[in-house]
Design a protein around this motif. Sequence first.
Motif, PDB file in Angstrom:
ATOM      1  N   SER A 132     -40.393  -6.178  12.780  1.00 52.05           N
ATOM      2  CA  SER A 132     -39.197  -5.541  12.200  1.00 52.05           C
ATOM      3  C   SER A 132     -39.574  -4.188  11.634  1.00 52.05           C
ATOM      4  O   SER A 132     -40.745  -3.831  11.552  1.00 52.05           O
ATOM      5  CB  SER A 132     -38.629  -6.420  11.085  1.00 52.05           C
ATOM      6  OG  SER A 132     -39.516  -6.446   9.984  1.00 52.05           O
ATOM      7  N   GLY A 133     -38.537  -3.432  11.239  1.00 53.54           N
ATOM      8  CA  GLY A 133     -38.764  -2.176  10.512  1.00 53.54           C
ATOM      9  C   GLY A 133     -39.206  -1.007  11.376  1.00 53.54           C
ATOM     10  O   GLY A 133     -39.689  -0.009  10.848  1.00 53.54           O
ATOM     11  N   LEU A 134     -39.018  -1.093  12.689  1.00 56.42           N
ATOM     12  CA  LEU A 134     -39.410   0.027  13.545  1.00 56.42           C
ATOM     13  C   LEU A 134     -38.339   1.123  13.504  1.00 56.42           C
ATOM     14  O   LEU A 134     -37.150   0.827  13.383  1.00 56.42           O
ATOM     15  CB  LEU A 134     -39.599  -0.439  14.992  1.00 56.42           C
ATOM     16  CG  LEU A 134     -40.713  -1.460  15.236  1.00 56.42           C
ATOM     17  CD1 LEU A 134     -40.724  -1.884  16.701  1.00 56.42           C
ATOM     18  CD2 LEU A 134     -42.063  -0.889  14.828  1.00 56.42           C
ATOM     19  N   ALA A 135     -38.785   2.373  13.626  1.00 56.27           N
ATOM     20  CA  ALA A 135     -37.840   3.497  13.694  1.00 56.27           C
ATOM     21  C   ALA A 135     -37.229   3.550  15.098  1.00 56.27           C
ATOM     22  O   ALA A 135     -37.730   2.914  16.034  1.00 56.27           O
ATOM     23  CB  ALA A 135     -38.579   4.784  13.388  1.00 56.27           C
TER      24      ALA A 135
ATOM     25  N   HIS B 240     -20.958   4.998  10.338  1.00 52.06           N
ATOM     26  CA  HIS B 240     -20.268   3.714  10.314  1.00 52.06           C
ATOM     27  C   HIS B 240     -20.706   2.899   9.083  1.00 52.06           C
ATOM     28  O   HIS B 240     -19.890   2.328   8.348  1.00 52.06           O
ATOM     29  CB  HIS B 240     -20.650   2.982  11.620  1.00 52.06           C
ATOM     30  CG  HIS B 240     -19.885   1.745  11.899  1.00 52.06           C
ATOM     31  ND1 HIS B 240     -20.097   0.972  12.997  1.00 52.06           N
ATOM     32  CD2 HIS B 240     -18.916   1.119  11.201  1.00 52.06           C
ATOM     33  CE1 HIS B 240     -19.299  -0.067  12.975  1.00 52.06           C
ATOM     34  NE2 HIS B 240     -18.566  -0.002  11.895  1.00 52.06           N
ATOM     35  N   ALA B 241     -22.029   2.882   8.859  1.00 51.72           N
ATOM     36  CA  ALA B 241     -22.569   2.111   7.728  1.00 51.72           C
ATOM     37  C   ALA B 241     -22.090   2.657   6.401  1.00 51.72           C
ATOM     38  O   ALA B 241     -21.733   1.906   5.482  1.00 51.72           O
ATOM     39  CB  ALA B 241     -24.098   2.139   7.784  1.00 51.72           C
ATOM     40  N   LEU B 242     -22.055   3.991   6.277  1.00 49.05           N
ATOM     41  CA  LEU B 242     -21.621   4.593   5.005  1.00 49.05           C
ATOM     42  C   LEU B 242     -20.141   4.336   4.746  1.00 49.05           C
ATOM     43  O   LEU B 242     -19.728   4.124   3.602  1.00 49.05           O
ATOM     44  CB  LEU B 242     -21.933   6.091   5.008  1.00 49.05           C
ATOM     45  CG  LEU B 242     -23.441   6.421   4.946  1.00 49.05           C
ATOM     46  CD1 LEU B 242     -23.676   7.918   5.123  1.00 49.05           C
ATOM     47  CD2 LEU B 242     -24.059   5.932   3.642  1.00 49.05           C
TER      48      LEU B 242
ATOM     49  N   HIS C 180     -30.881   1.943  15.996  1.00 45.98           N
ATOM     50  CA  HIS C 180     -30.188   1.436  14.806  1.00 45.98           C
ATOM     51  C   HIS C 180     -28.694   1.735  14.883  1.00 45.98           C
ATOM     52  O   HIS C 180     -28.254   2.605  15.640  1.00 45.98           O
ATOM     53  CB  HIS C 180     -30.793   2.066  13.546  1.00 45.98           C
ATOM     54  CG  HIS C 180     -32.161   1.535  13.244  1.00 45.98           C
ATOM     55  ND1 HIS C 180     -32.363   0.304  12.698  1.00 45.98           N
ATOM     56  CD2 HIS C 180     -33.401   2.063  13.443  1.00 45.98           C
ATOM     57  CE1 HIS C 180     -33.662   0.085  12.547  1.00 45.98           C
ATOM     58  NE2 HIS C 180     -34.313   1.137  13.016  1.00 45.98           N
ATOM     59  N   GLN C 181     -27.926   1.005  14.057  1.00 40.30           N
ATOM     60  CA  GLN C 181     -26.473   1.209  14.000  1.00 40.30           C
ATOM     61  C   GLN C 181     -26.172   2.634  13.515  1.00 40.30           C
ATOM     62  O   GLN C 181     -27.028   3.291  12.927  1.00 40.30           O
ATOM     63  CB  GLN C 181     -25.863   0.218  13.007  1.00 40.30           C
ATOM     64  CG  GLN C 181     -26.177  -1.231  13.299  1.00 40.30           C
ATOM     65  CD  GLN C 181     -25.011  -1.950  13.933  1.00 40.30           C
ATOM     66  OE1 GLN C 181     -24.011  -1.334  14.276  1.00 40.30           O
ATOM     67  NE2 GLN C 181     -25.145  -3.244  14.117  1.00 40.30           N
ATOM     68  N   SER C 182     -24.925   3.046  13.729  1.00 40.26           N
ATOM     69  CA  SER C 182     -24.517   4.376  13.291  1.00 40.26           C
ATOM     70  C   SER C 182     -24.525   4.470  11.762  1.00 40.26           C
ATOM     71  O   SER C 182     -23.953   3.625  11.066  1.00 40.26           O
ATOM     72  CB  SER C 182     -23.107   4.644  13.819  1.00 40.26           C
ATOM     73  OG  SER C 182     -22.403   5.478  12.948  1.00 40.26           O
ATOM     74  N   LEU C 183     -25.170   5.524  11.244  1.00 38.55           N
ATOM     75  CA  LEU C 183     -25.227   5.711   9.789  1.00 38.55           C
ATOM     76  C   LEU C 183     -23.836   6.018   9.219  1.00 38.55           C
ATOM     77  O   LEU C 183     -23.470   5.552   8.141  1.00 38.55           O
ATOM     78  CB  LEU C 183     -26.208   6.844   9.460  1.00 38.55           C
ATOM     79  CG  LEU C 183     -26.391   7.131   7.979  1.00 38.55           C
ATOM     80  CD1 LEU C 183     -26.917   5.911   7.235  1.00 38.55           C
ATOM     81  CD2 LEU C 183     -27.344   8.316   7.773  1.00 38.55           C
TER      82      LEU C 183
END
Lengths: 95, 474
Positions: free
Chosen positions: A36-39, A69-71, A64-67
């Motif tokens: 886990s935790g890979l860029a 979207h996350a915000l 990774h998911q869209s930042l």
Amino acid sequence: MQWHATGAVTLKLARKADFADARTLYSGGNSAYFLSGLADGTYYLELQGSGGETSAPLKLTVAHQSLTHALWLAGLGALVFLSTVAVIFRGARDE
Amino acid sequence: MSEADALLPPNVGWALLAAFSLLWIGLGVYWGRRNKSFEDHALAGRNIGLALGTATAAATWITSNTTMLAPQFALQLGVWGMLAYSTASFGLLLFAPMAGRIRALMPHGYTSGDFFRLRYGRGAWGIFLVFTLFYSLTWLVSMAMAGGILLNALSGIPYAWGMTVILGVCVAYTMRGGLAAVIGTDFIQSLIIIVGIVIVGFAVLSHVSIAEIHANLSAERPALLDMLFPAAIMAIFNNLLFGLGEVFHNNVWWSRAFAYRDGVGGKAFALGGLVWFPVLIAAGFIALASGALNVAVPASDMVGPLVVAQVLGEAGAVAIFVIVFCSLASSIDSLLAATSDLLTEDIYRRMFRPAATPARLKSMAQYVTLALGVFTWAVCLPRIGTLASVLFFAGPLVGAMIWPIVTGLYWRRANSAGAVGGMLLGAGAGLACYFAIGFYVGALVATAVSMVWVLACARLSKSRFDWAKLKETA
């Protein structure tokens, strides 16, 4: 990551397909490894047996998911949470 | 996991299991000897003080998920994941003022179902019962399964035997002693868990420094330190709202609000929340240290036990075995007691036997506890599903109940249309997003949709609820 092997194995991770920059993630007799935790990016994984035999490389793409979207979701969560807190601490004003 | 891979020899595991099983059953029989009526059995005579009240709030909330899933969250979602999981303590902190309100509005209440029935009518009550039973049984099954899996991983005890013993012991002392036994054993279990986790935290820090942990994470798992890690950011409020929904609706917490002595509930829940918060940080920190300690983790939910065993050796394996057993027992007993009370009060008494005597209700609650235990055992035996996914499926359901409960307790204009619509629309939207996006948005979307509907209905409502209707006597 899960695999079937007899005896100890070495699991390697690299950014380059030729494993020139490989680093060892795990050495031992387990048959699984939690990664886990890979860029963001493309990675290659390879399993090496104790006799030197190697598996076919596995290509792994991390996206990774869209930042944005996350915000937005975090903002919505903050609004809902703070509204809930306000109702509780405001109490029964219309009683 | 085979016996050879286990952290402890099976005979040590069996000895620990036998010793703690005898202790909990003995205490359950001792504390249950004074129970004569349903009120004694279900609510410990409504006379629980601050020390026991605080311990039971903290211990019940420290589950297998705290000791296993919190490190898993940290390993998957990093620093934000660790903080996201610890936000579940807000559930207890915010329930503190609500507990006082519940006790004042419903001095004769028994269950959270009583609130829905009296406040919103039978339609909302029916939906609530479906949602809460789904959640409670899911939680119960996931913990009994976790018990079998963890005892197997820790000591090589076969899954079916470990699960059966943990469940059987909890059923035995909960049947015999009711809520008094649950709260009494919770007190001892909470002390063991907190002391154990503090020792483990210091032991980890004595083996590896914060700087080494940071350097290892930066090099090998950089996303875990990323303050803009998208999935972790999404998880923060989803987890927080999931925790709020779990506490606000479930009879585990309402039964305690009814059982605490007057004036105790608020303080006990607030202190319980404060005790719980650092436990989660410590549990998460252990996972982040795994790389620096060179601990290979084959499955994310085993990171906690593996790190502890690496740092403390066989003594650590014994400690984690005892902590896991205590954290499982303290939650399984509470769920068994609260769910059996809910079924006895809301279904047996309210639907079929309104004239049942207090002694008859007490026996029925004991039979229901046994039936719940047998049901859970039968579901767990085939070992289907995983620790996290089964429980997170209930997130949208509990999130959708937050606003009907909060506004129902404080606003006279909150009404049945708002509660029914809020629960159904919220749960539907949350489940849709759960499957379309991921587990980390289900509770958030459900709570938001439910909130909008409940607010709209309250705004348009002309009715004003009479609080005296909640003071129903048995």
